[in-house]
Design a protein around this motif. Structure first.
Motif, PDB file in Angstrom:
ATOM      1  N   TYR A  25     101.960  -3.420 -49.310  1.00 12.33           N
ATOM      2  CA  TYR A  25     102.019  -3.648 -48.020  1.00 12.33           C
ATOM      3  C   TYR A  25     103.390  -3.976 -47.571  1.00 12.33           C
ATOM      4  CZ  TYR A  25     101.624  -6.301 -43.565  1.00 12.33           C
ATOM      5  OH  TYR A  25     101.874  -6.866 -42.282  1.00 12.33           O
ATOM      6  N   PHE A  26     103.924  -3.523 -46.520  1.00 16.44           N
ATOM      7  CA  PHE A  26     105.331  -3.664 -46.045  1.00 16.44           C
ATOM      8  C   PHE A  26     105.178  -3.977 -44.526  1.00 16.44           C
ATOM      9  CE2 PHE A  26     105.546  -0.199 -49.233  1.00 16.44           C
ATOM     10  CZ  PHE A  26     106.037  -0.780 -50.234  1.00 16.44           C
ATOM     11  N   GLY A  27     105.705  -5.164 -43.979  1.00 16.29           N
ATOM     12  CA  GLY A  27     105.376  -5.607 -42.805  1.00 16.29           C
ATOM     13  C   GLY A  27     106.460  -6.591 -42.297  1.00 16.29           C
ATOM     14  N   TYR A  28     106.402  -7.056 -41.016  1.00 17.21           N
ATOM     15  CA  TYR A  28     107.380  -7.734 -40.279  1.00 17.21           C
ATOM     16  C   TYR A  28     106.375  -8.930 -39.500  1.00 17.21           C
ATOM     17  CZ  TYR A  28     111.557  -9.798 -38.404  1.00 17.21           C
ATOM     18  OH  TYR A  28     112.689 -10.781 -38.020  1.00 17.21           O
ATOM     19  N   PRO A  29     106.624 -10.224 -39.758  1.00 19.54           N
ATOM     20  CA  PRO A  29     105.765 -11.092 -38.856  1.00 19.54           C
ATOM     21  C   PRO A  29     105.833 -10.928 -37.424  1.00 19.54           C
ATOM     22  CG  PRO A  29     107.396 -12.334 -40.028  1.00 19.54           C
ATOM     23  CD  PRO A  29     107.635 -10.861 -40.337  1.00 19.54           C
ATOM     24  N   ILE A  30     104.924 -11.088 -36.583  1.00 12.79           N
ATOM     25  CA  ILE A  30     104.773 -11.159 -35.287  1.00 12.79           C
ATOM     26  C   ILE A  30     103.216 -11.523 -34.738  1.00 12.79           C
ATOM     27  CG2 ILE A  30     104.072  -8.703 -34.955  1.00 12.79           C
ATOM     28  CD1 ILE A  30     105.436  -8.818 -32.295  1.00 12.79           C
ATOM     29  N   THR A  31     103.270 -12.647 -34.026  1.00 18.19           N
ATOM     30  CA  THR A  31     102.259 -13.158 -33.389  1.00 18.19           C
ATOM     31  C   THR A  31     101.208 -12.047 -32.295  1.00 18.19           C
ATOM     32  OG1 THR A  31     103.110 -15.209 -33.595  1.00 18.19           O
ATOM     33  CG2 THR A  31     101.192 -15.180 -32.259  1.00 18.19           C
ATOM     34  N   SER A  78     101.429  -4.904 -37.196  1.00 22.24           N
ATOM     35  CA  SER A  78     102.184  -5.562 -36.346  1.00 22.24           C
ATOM     36  C   SER A  78     101.418  -5.704 -35.070  1.00 22.24           C
ATOM     37  CB  SER A  78     103.377  -4.726 -35.983  1.00 22.24           C
ATOM     38  OG  SER A  78     104.399  -5.142 -35.464  1.00 22.24           O
ATOM     39  N   SER A  79     102.053  -6.055 -34.242  1.00 21.83           N
ATOM     40  CA  SER A  79     101.361  -6.363 -32.681  1.00 21.83           C
ATOM     41  C   SER A  79     102.481  -5.488 -31.670  1.00 21.83           C
ATOM     42  CB  SER A  79     101.518  -7.772 -32.453  1.00 21.83           C
ATOM     43  OG  SER A  79     100.867  -7.964 -31.203  1.00 21.83           O
ATOM     44  N   SER A  80     101.918  -4.905 -30.631  1.00 22.60           N
ATOM     45  CA  SER A  80     102.251  -4.326 -29.691  1.00 22.60           C
ATOM     46  C   SER A  80     104.022  -3.953 -29.724  1.00 22.60           C
ATOM     47  CB  SER A  80     102.197  -4.844 -28.241  1.00 22.60           C
ATOM     48  OG  SER A  80     100.671  -5.047 -28.359  1.00 22.60           O
ATOM     49  N   PRO A  81     104.817  -4.877 -29.443  1.00 19.76           N
ATOM     50  CA  PRO A  81     106.130  -4.411 -29.429  1.00 19.76           C
ATOM     51  C   PRO A  81     106.726  -4.003 -30.730  1.00 19.76           C
ATOM     52  CG  PRO A  81     106.248  -6.687 -28.916  1.00 19.76           C
ATOM     53  CD  PRO A  81     104.637  -6.111 -28.783  1.00 19.76           C
ATOM     54  N   GLY A  82     106.156  -4.648 -31.648  1.00 17.88           N
ATOM     55  CA  GLY A  82     106.461  -4.129 -33.131  1.00 17.88           C
ATOM     56  C   GLY A  82     105.886  -2.798 -33.499  1.00 17.88           C
ATOM     57  N   LEU A  85     108.334  -0.295 -32.213  1.00 21.32           N
ATOM     58  CA  LEU A  85     109.641   0.132 -33.153  1.00 21.32           C
ATOM     59  C   LEU A  85     109.097   1.128 -34.286  1.00 21.32           C
ATOM     60  CD1 LEU A  85     110.866  -3.710 -33.298  1.00 21.32           C
ATOM     61  CD2 LEU A  85     112.006  -1.443 -32.279  1.00 21.32           C
ATOM     62  N   LYS A  86     108.002   1.290 -34.771  1.00 20.52           N
ATOM     63  CA  LYS A  86     107.383   1.708 -35.663  1.00 20.52           C
ATOM     64  C   LYS A  86     107.096   3.425 -35.404  1.00 20.52           C
ATOM     65  CE  LYS A  86     105.122  -2.092 -37.806  1.00 20.52           C
ATOM     66  NZ  LYS A  86     105.543  -2.265 -39.200  1.00 20.52           N
ATOM     67  N   GLN A  87     107.149   3.576 -34.144  1.00 22.49           N
ATOM     68  CA  GLN A  87     106.663   4.853 -33.845  1.00 22.49           C
ATOM     69  C   GLN A  87     107.294   6.105 -34.247  1.00 22.49           C
ATOM     70  OE1 GLN A  87     103.967   5.630 -32.309  1.00 22.49           O
ATOM     71  NE2 GLN A  87     103.530   3.417 -31.909  1.00 22.49           N
ATOM     72  N   GLU A  88     108.671   6.074 -34.641  1.00 20.83           N
ATOM     73  CA  GLU A  88     109.393   7.129 -34.824  1.00 20.83           C
ATOM     74  C   GLU A  88     108.892   7.636 -36.477  1.00 20.83           C
ATOM     75  OE1 GLU A  88     114.032   8.628 -35.963  1.00 20.83           O
ATOM     76  OE2 GLU A  88     113.555   6.514 -35.574  1.00 20.83           O
ATOM     77  N   GLY A  89     108.617   6.278 -37.297  1.00 23.10           N
ATOM     78  CA  GLY A  89     108.010   6.529 -38.552  1.00 23.10           C
ATOM     79  C   GLY A  89     106.983   7.083 -38.715  1.00 23.10           C
ATOM     80  N   VAL A 103      97.850  -1.109 -38.669  1.00 21.18           N
ATOM     81  CA  VAL A 103      97.247  -2.340 -38.051  1.00 21.18           C
ATOM     82  C   VAL A 103      97.864  -2.675 -36.684  1.00 21.18           C
ATOM     83  CG1 VAL A 103      95.903  -4.267 -38.037  1.00 21.18           C
ATOM     84  CG2 VAL A 103      95.910  -3.083 -39.971  1.00 21.18           C
ATOM     85  N   ASN A 104      97.304  -2.661 -35.542  1.00 19.97           N
ATOM     86  CA  ASN A 104      97.881  -3.176 -34.314  1.00 19.97           C
ATOM     87  C   ASN A 104      97.066  -4.145 -33.691  1.00 19.97           C
ATOM     88  OD1 ASN A 104      99.264  -3.612 -31.937  1.00 19.97           O
ATOM     89  ND2 ASN A 104      99.322  -1.779 -30.918  1.00 19.97           N
ATOM     90  N   ILE A 105      97.403  -5.453 -33.787  1.00 18.18           N
ATOM     91  CA  ILE A 105      96.659  -6.572 -33.154  1.00 18.18           C
ATOM     92  C   ILE A 105      97.303  -6.731 -31.891  1.00 18.18           C
ATOM     93  CG2 ILE A 105      95.615  -8.762 -33.435  1.00 18.18           C
ATOM     94  CD1 ILE A 105      94.545  -6.956 -35.603  1.00 18.18           C
ATOM     95  N   MET A 106      96.763  -6.022 -30.911  1.00 21.61           N
ATOM     96  CA  MET A 106      97.361  -6.121 -29.401  1.00 21.61           C
ATOM     97  C   MET A 106      97.467  -7.323 -28.680  1.00 21.61           C
ATOM     98  SD  MET A 106      95.753  -2.381 -27.971  1.00 21.61           S
ATOM     99  CE  MET A 106      94.068  -3.009 -28.450  1.00 21.61           C
ATOM    100  N   ARG A 107      98.897  -7.606 -28.157  1.00 22.09           N
ATOM    101  CA  ARG A 107      99.029  -8.715 -27.262  1.00 22.09           C
ATOM    102  C   ARG A 107      99.027  -8.181 -25.736  1.00 22.09           C
ATOM    103  NH1 ARG A 107     104.460 -10.871 -29.869  1.00 22.09           N
ATOM    104  NH2 ARG A 107     104.949 -11.715 -28.016  1.00 22.09           N
ATOM    105  N   GLY A 108      99.491  -9.281 -24.920  1.00 26.34           N
ATOM    106  CA  GLY A 108      99.574  -8.809 -23.578  1.00 26.34           C
ATOM    107  C   GLY A 108     101.043  -8.180 -23.322  1.00 26.34           C
TER     108      GLY A 108
END
Length: 355
Positions: A25-31, A78-82, A85-89, A103-108
């Protein structure tokens, strides 16, 4: 685990990923998905897995690219703005025909937005998101149990079709707690002779590359991808429908909105309104033929989303604009209520002279 466990949706995804064989698992925290990265940080070392909090979302998705290329079952979240950032990859991963789960746990939104639930990433998830002609397989759970089940399914079909799979959830599902049964989740192992695991007995090394300067070769790659996407549209479409056989109005909703829609449908049925519900489970491929059949006898459709109305386009395309498609949504992290939806149902029935 053979008994039900009370868990948050984010945690259920993590445990299901471990059951599915995810060891990287590779990620970066975001609410509002931080519980998932926290869960994986604790859980993966217990199964001799690798957890790494990357320095950024961009770094994380490229680590996923590397692990997937080596044949590992790997996940990021991640969540929405994160995810933006991943889209190119993600485009690189799709071009390399590599399996992984995102996984995208969407926010407003848009922008940094807020941490409350949203569904404004539908276009991003289903229409590509990054550059080029590619698709992620996109699944949309509507319960914590289904978050677990679809996570295992995501790993299975990612490997089967060598394609990234996105689990599109939202802040409500990620944070809510429900009982989850992890027993008998079907894990399907897949051989990966294409993986970059060293020469072994091969005469030539496996190579994964997405830079193809010869236009004829690049077109061949694109044609291969399109054939795979056509196959996915034949084989991997999922949906759920309730009371559509006699419905005069069919509600169409996914994720948390579908649960609100279900309650509104029950309320409408109690009041004598013939209302049904169609829930897409795969957002891509979208269940076009099934939806067209489900609304065949209905007079109209009401699409419900926590957005400005993104799925409406796919609904109109699916039914070939043969029926009026109404829309009701909330944005910015605001949630609709069953009563809100019921009020919309009453208005639609009133326009055609009653029930």
């Amino acid at each position: 685990m053979s008994e039900k466990v009370l868990m948050k949706g984010n945690e259920a995804i993590g445990e299901a990923a471990v059951i599915a064989g995810c060891r990287y698992y590779f990620g970066y925290p975001i609410t509002p998905q931080s519980e998932l990265i926290e869960y994986m940080a604790k859980r993966l070392p217990q199964v001799q897995g690798v957890f790494l909090q990357a320095e950024s979302e961009i770094a994380a998705i490229n680590m996923v690219y590397g692990a997937a290329g080596a044949g590992a079952r790997v996940m990021t979240s991640s969540s929405s703005p994160g995810v933006s950032l991943k889209q190119e990859g993600i485009s690189y991963i799709a071009a390399g025909e590599l399996p992984c789960v995102i996984v995208n746990i969407m926010r407003g939104g848009p922008g940094l937005g807020g941490i409350q639930p949203g569904q404004g990433d539908y276009f991003q998830a289903t229409k590509g998101g990054g550059h080029g002609d590619y698709h992620c397989i996109v699944v949309a759970p509507n319960s914590v149990q289904e978050m677990a089940e679809l996570t295992v399914h995501a790993f299975n079909i990612a490997d089967q079709y060598r394609n990234p799979v996105m689990i599109l959830g939202d802040g409500a599902l990620g944070q809510m707690m429900e009982p989850v049964d992890f027993h008998d989740l079907p894990v399907i192992p897949v051989e990966k002779p294409w993986a970059t695991t060293g020469m072994g007995e091969r005469e030539q090394p496996n190579q994964i590359d997405t830079l193809r300067l010869n236009p004829e070769k690049l077109e061949e790659v694109n044609n291969t991808l399109q054939k795979k996407y056509a196959l996915l549209q034949e084989r991997e479409v999922r949906w759920e429908e309730t009371f559509t056989a006699d419905a005069e109005l069919v509600l169409v909703a996914y994720g948390i909105s579908s649960r609100i829609a279900y309650s509104a449908m029950e309320l409408a049925r109690e009041k004598g309104y013939k209302v049904g519900l169609f829930r897409p489970i795969t957002l891509w491929p979208f269940p076009k033929a099934a939806l067209e059949k489900a609304v065949d006898k209905a007079a109209a459709v009401l699409t419900l989303e926590l957005s400005a109305g993104q799925m409406v386009e796919d609904v109109n395309l699916a039914i070939r604009c043969s029926k009026p498609v109404h829309f009701y949504g909330r944005t910015g992290g605001m949630m609709m209520s069953p009563q809100d939806v019921f009020d919309q149902i009453v208005k639609i029935f009133a326009t055609k002279g009653g029930k």
